[in-house]
Design an enzyme around this catalytic site. Structure first.
Site, PDB file in Angstrom:
ATOM      1  N   HIS A  35       2.654   6.325   2.946  1.00  0.00           N
ATOM      2  CA  HIS A  35       2.425   5.535   1.875  1.00  0.00           C
ATOM      3  C   HIS A  35       3.107   4.074   2.414  1.00  0.00           C
ATOM      4  O   HIS A  35       3.327   3.750   3.573  1.00  0.00           O
ATOM      5  CB  HIS A  35       4.006   5.454   1.633  1.00  0.00           C
ATOM      6  N   THR A  36       1.692   3.523   2.553  1.00  0.00           N
ATOM      7  CA  THR A  36       0.418   2.144   3.067  1.00  0.00           C
ATOM      8  C   THR A  36       1.525   1.037   2.381  1.00  0.00           C
ATOM      9  O   THR A  36       2.403   0.147   3.511  1.00  0.00           O
ATOM     10  CB  THR A  36      -0.324   1.787   3.320  1.00  0.00           C
ATOM     11  N   CYS A  37       2.295   1.418   1.492  1.00  0.00           N
ATOM     12  CA  CYS A  37       2.779  -0.206   0.912  1.00  0.00           C
ATOM     13  C   CYS A  37       4.548  -0.069   1.767  1.00  0.00           C
ATOM     14  O   CYS A  37       4.580  -0.855   1.680  1.00  0.00           O
ATOM     15  CB  CYS A  37       3.138   0.508  -0.791  1.00  0.00           C
ATOM     16  N   ILE A  38       5.165   0.938   2.435  1.00  0.00           N
ATOM     17  CA  ILE A  38       6.315   0.852   2.922  1.00  0.00           C
ATOM     18  C   ILE A  38       6.192   1.798   5.017  1.00  0.00           C
ATOM     19  O   ILE A  38       7.301   1.177   5.306  1.00  0.00           O
ATOM     20  CB  ILE A  38       7.429   1.348   2.285  1.00  0.00           C
TER      21      ILE A  38
END
Length: 155
Positions: free
Chosen positions: A122-125
């Site tokens: 999960h690149t956003c987190i």
């Protein structure tokens, strides 16, 4: 490419020099490498710092987490950068290192799926999700298989 973007690049440079005049940068002792780090982040990946600033979401995957750090230690620099990019969207860390990565890097061992599933991120987190792999070798293989994946793809 440069000739096609010459006007745009000149505008960008003019704006840059308007905000940060060369004389001011020279007076402050700022060098090209300093600007590079500020604009692009740190190039070095310190595994000790990486681990110290990682949130480990354990569940019942303590052994998998141990294997993860051993595999990361075995990886070469390029493979570590691919892993960081896979998890965060960037192969570099912020100028302050992993301590400045927001949100903090996280590794989770998920009960969902099976050991045959590839890791996902999960690149956003800045989170890597591993599965309950049965061996360090299997984890190593699954990571190497997943790392070259860019964007939204099925592997």
């Amino acid at each position: 490419l440069c000739s096609e973007l010459r006007e745009e690049l000149q505008c960008l440079l003019k704006g840059f020099w308007d905000v940060l005049p060369l004389a001011t940068l020279q007076k402050a002792g700022v060098e090209a490498s300093d600007l590079s780090m500020l604009l692009m982040g740190s190039h070095s990946l310190d595994l000790t710092e990486w681990r110290r600033h990682t949130e480990e979401v354990e569940g019942s995957g303590g052994l998998v987490l141990l294997w993860f750090w051993e595999v990361l230690k075995d990886f070469n620099e390029e493979q570590r950068r691919l892993l960081l990019r896979f998890c965060t969207g960037s192969s570099r860390v912020p100028p302050g290192g992993f301590a400045e990565l927001q949100p903090n890097f996280a590794v989770e061992v998920s009960d969902a799926g099976s050991p045959e599933h590839l890791p996902h991120a999960h690149t956003c987190i800045n989170k890597l999700v591993l599965h309950k792999y049965t061996s360090k070798g299997q984890l190593h293989e699954k990571l190497l298989h997943a790392l070259p994946t860019e964007g939204f793809q099925f592997a």
